[in-house]
Design a protein around this motif. Structure first.
Motif, short mmCIF file in Angstrom:
data_model
loop_
_atom_site.label_atom_id
_atom_site.label_comp_id
_atom_site.label_asym_id
_atom_site.label_seq_id
_atom_site.Cartn_x
_atom_site.Cartn_y
_atom_site.Cartn_z
N VAL A 128 0.74 -1.18 0.08
CA VAL A 128 -0.06 -0.12 -0.10
C VAL A 128 0.85 1.28 -0.12
N ARG B 18 -4.46 6.35 3.53
CA ARG B 18 -4.96 5.14 3.23
C ARG B 18 -6.69 5.20 3.06
N ASN B 76 -6.24 -1.91 0.80
CA ASN B 76 -5.79 -0.44 1.06
C ASN B 76 -5.40 -0.26 2.79
#
Lengths: 160, 182
Positions: A128, B18, B76
């Motif tokens: 991520v 995020r 994520n």
């Protein structure tokens, strides 16, 4: 950012421990550091081989090595996260751990599900962060712009 | 009001990035005007409240029901896997706190209230010493009235995995609070 550099930064974020011995000692009492150690010991062959040697006389180190190998295998075969990027990352780390050669697909040492998920999340953190670092310019600007508007002193309020 | 250190701000930045990233991806699958409620729990909730700094970057949340939404969130670093092992009260939504993030289009974010954050950490299946230590290190005990906490645990519990340790942890934390406030 390559995985080795990333995990070194992550280590500094989570702990002040410097040496492998210090990190190992802290991991025995702090589950976040234990989670960190699984990707950390795989950052390069030298580190992994160090922990393998420790594992001969240290039960906890032995557990970490086995869990690391099991995690690479389980993630490579799509458990929890089934993306190609995760599979590619595990293939890369397999060159350090030899997990895929040593451990058959359905034969893993005893690793609790919650432990495996904790480790898996650490690897996903890396992917991520890579995604965030490689966003297209417009998306990056959009996120930066919204973050610039956050009132950090009023981030949380009562739910009116 | 607490003093926001540079480290804490950096850490909170990583968490909210995020959330914004996931929001951008949810735009593709959720129709305009539809928002999913995200109640953040665990270490990242403590971090967002400025109570802890050294937590991992993943974001634990309360239950997410839609499968496609869950997949996007999980990619994520946002996931609800802790839900099934989280001690919780039937009325935790009454105490959730709003996370003020401007510009979100498909996510309506919250964090657990202080009492529920502590409750979520005690009596859960995967109880770890670090969970109890987090509660102590965070200073959240200063903000709690243990009489209220006791009532919630006696009257409002919806789910607990390990009731054999619940009161052990409650009493331990109560003693720690007494040491803190004198």
């Amino acid at each position: 950012m390559n995985f080795c550099t990333y995990i070194e930064h992550y280590k500094k974020h989570l702990t002040d421990a410097e040496t492998n011995e210090e990190i190992l000692a802290e991991a025995k009492i702090n589950y976040r550091i234990q989670k960190l150690l699984i990707p950390y010991i795989m950052k390069d062959k030298q580190t992994f081989n160090y922990f393998k040697r420790l594992a001969v006389n240290d039960v906890f180190a032995e557990k970490l090595v086995k869990h690391a190998q099991a995690t690479v295998s389980k993630l490579y075969f799509g458990e929890v996260y089934s993306s190609k990027k995760m599979k590619d990352l595990m293939f890369e780390l397999n060159s350090t751990t030899n997990s895929l050669e040593k451990i058959p697909r359905n034969d893993h040492p005893e690793i609790q599900e919650w432990e495996f998920i904790g480790y898996a999340k650490m690897f996903n953190n890396y992917l991520v962060d890579e995604k965030l670092n490689n966003l297209d310019t417009s998306m990056k600007q959009k996120i930066d712009n919204m973050i610039s508007k956050i009132d950090w002193n009023n981030l949380i309020s009562a739910n009116a | 009001m607490f003093f926001l250190t540079k480290e804490n701000k950096l850490n909170r930045d990583e968490i909210v990035r995020r959330i914004y990233l996931a929001d951008g991806e949810l735009i593709k699958i959720l129709p305009e005007g539809e928002k999913i409620e995200l109640i953040i729990v665990g270490g990242s909730a403590f971090l967002l409240k400025g109570l802890l700094t050294r937590t991992t970057k993943d974001i634990d949340t309360y239950l997410i029901k839609q499968k496609e939404v869950r997949q996007i969130l999980e990619s994520n670093d946002i996931n609800d896997r802790c839900y099934s092992v989280m001690t919780r009260c039937i009325d935790l939504e009454d105490r959730k706190e709003r996370l003020n993030l401007p510009g979100l289009e498909r996510i309506d974010p919250y964090v657990l209230g202080d009492y529920d954050l502590v409750i979520s950490k005690i009596g859960s299946m995967s109880i770890r010493p670090q969970d109890i230590q987090d509660i102590i290190d965070s200073g959240i005990l200063r903000r709690l009235d243990f009489d209220i906490l006791e009532i919630l645990l006696k009257e409002k519990l919806a789910w607990i995995v390990r009731d054999d340790v619940l009161w052990e942890h409650f009493n331990y934390l109560k003693e720690e609070q007494e040491k803190l406030i004198g």
